[in-house]
Design an enzyme around this catalytic site. Structure first.
Site, PDB file in Angstrom:
ATOM      1  N   GLY A 155      30.043 -60.443  15.247  1.00 50.76           N
ATOM      2  CA  GLY A 155      30.240 -61.109  16.537  1.00 50.76           C
ATOM      3  C   GLY A 155      30.990 -60.260  17.541  1.00 50.76           C
TER       4      GLY A 155
ATOM      5  N   ASP B 145      27.208 -59.639  26.950  1.00 46.30           N
ATOM      6  CA  ASP B 145      27.581 -58.542  26.041  1.00 46.30           C
ATOM      7  C   ASP B 145      27.205 -57.191  26.644  1.00 46.30           C
ATOM      8  OD1 ASP B 145      28.098 -60.729  24.488  1.00 46.30           O
ATOM      9  OD2 ASP B 145      26.393 -60.431  23.148  1.00 46.30           O
TER      10      ASP B 145
HETATM   11  C1  GLA Z   1      26.039 -64.045  22.178  1.00 54.63           C
HETATM   12  C2  GLA Z   1      25.053 -63.701  23.290  1.00 54.63           C
HETATM   13  C3  GLA Z   1      25.741 -63.749  24.656  1.00 54.63           C
HETATM   14  C4  GLA Z   1      26.478 -65.066  24.846  1.00 54.63           C
HETATM   15  C5  GLA Z   1      27.355 -65.389  23.634  1.00 54.63           C
HETATM   16  C6  GLA Z   1      27.982 -66.759  23.730  1.00 54.63           C
HETATM   17  O1  GLA Z   1      27.038 -63.066  22.093  1.00 54.63           O
HETATM   18  O2  GLA Z   1      24.523 -62.412  23.081  1.00 54.63           O
HETATM   19  O3  GLA Z   1      24.780 -63.558  25.663  1.00 54.63           O
HETATM   20  O4  GLA Z   1      25.587 -66.116  25.121  1.00 54.63           O
HETATM   21  O5  GLA Z   1      26.634 -65.311  22.422  1.00 54.63           O
HETATM   22  O6  GLA Z   1      28.853 -66.820  24.786  1.00 54.63           O
END
Ligand code: GLA
Length: 329
Positions: free
Chosen positions: A101, A145
């Site tokens: 994550g 991200d």
């Molecule tokens: C993942 C996705 C992002 C965002 C997050 C939740 O990391 O890649 O675009 O939606 O989850 O905030």
């Protein structure tokens, strides 16, 4: 002539599951990187120290999702979107934990795009890599991200409006630490994520863009599940704006309270937390010197993040915001 690029990972301080509705997020880069070193070539051959099989690709890619081994899909997604003139033979080294994550896949995409000669600004790079991620994984992710990894700045978090795609760097005060704790590998991520995106689309079909909606607007949504999802997004956007002001003003106690409210909203309204993540946040909040803590990122596992007084926690990684993805040579 050698190519050397690096792209950091990221942690989100507040604002999750808002980006794909054009909402507000406030992530920062972290001082862990994916680096690629190599030489120009006619095709692509990249070895990663974490993977047993290399990514061996031509420059014509029709469907990145069918590329093997699985990690090479992300390389293929970038190649399909960038359509580079040349390839690279080289190696990938990373200290971003994979599948935790912290956006290891987005860091890989940005590093590959720069290694293959991308020219342009941070927003264009992020948009290209977001499309690459969607083509590679099939997950309809937002832009958070890729954009924070492209536009990151040392010692700053980024307040991002994902609707206008504007970025405002916010200094992280010196007297605070951002601590990341890994909780569990993520499971069921892609199907549950796509379901949330579809639920937000259903909410928007009833009340219009969530980025402009108020909590009062959400009350008219008939389905209670869809209403709860919309209430998370609308309240989270507001929390992000407030959090940015509080952080900039050094009101860390109040900023921490908003992180906890964000976690509770993801837990109760958006259902992206898990019992182990909830327990990790509870545990953090019981410790002296912790202003706030929350799950971070897509959820269903991954990491929790805490804002603390310096030295408050013994376990976890103290992360520093660093400059975004760039060519070293
Ligand atoms: C993942 C996705 C992002 C965002 C997050 C939740 O990391 O890649 O675009 O939606 O989850 O905030």
């Amino acid at each position: 002539m050698t190519i050397h690029v690096r792209a950091p990972g990221r942690v989100n301080l507040i604002g999750d599951h808002t980006d794909y509705t054009g909402g507000m997020v406030m992530p920062m880069t972290i001082d862990r990187w994916t680096e690629i070193r190599g030489v120009p070539a006619d095709n692509i051959s990249l070895r990663s120290e974490n993977e047993s099989q290399p990514a061996e690709l031509g420059l014509q890619i029709d469907d990145p999702q069918h590329v093997e081994p699985p990690w090479a899909k992300y390389v293929a997604g970038v190649v399909a979107e960038l359509q580079p003139y040349g390839g690279i033979h080289g190696t990938i080294v990373t200290d971003i934990p994979i599948g935790a994550g912290l956006s290891s896949s987005a860091a890989l995409e940005l590093a590959v795009a720069l290694a293959l000669g991308f020219e342009g600004d941070a927003t264009t790079l992020a948009q290209l890599c977001r499309r690459a991620e969607i083509r590679a994984s099939g997950v309809p992710c937002g832009i958070m991200d890729q954009l924070v990894i492209a536009a990151g700045q040392a010692n700053r978090a980024l307040l991002i409006d994902c609707g206008d795609v504007t970025v405002e760097p916010v200094p992280i005060p010196d007297d605070v630490e951002v601590v990341v704790q890994f909780v569990a590998h993520r499971v069921l991520v892609s199907s549950a994520y796509a379901k949330r995106v579809a639920e937000c689309e259903r909410a928007e079909a009833e009340i219009g863009p969530l980025r402009n909606a108020t909590l009062h607007d959400t009350l008219s949504i008939t389905d209670p599940v869809i209403r709860a999802r919309a209430q998370h997004v609308v309240s989270e956007n507001e929390r992000v704006r407030e959090f940015a002001q509080l952080l900039a003003g050094g009101d860390l106690a109040a900023a921490g309270v908003l992180m906890v409210a964000s976690h509770n909203s993801l837990r109760d309204l958006y259902l992206t937390s898990t019992p182990v993540m909830d327990a990790a946040v509870e545990h953090l909040l019981q410790q002296r010197g912790v202003y706030g803590a929350r799950m971070t990122g897509g959820g269903f596992g991954g990491c929790v993040v805490a804002l603390t007084e310096p030295g408050a926690l013994d376990d976890g990684w103290i992360v520093r915001a660093v400059d975004g993805a760039h060519r070293v040579s």
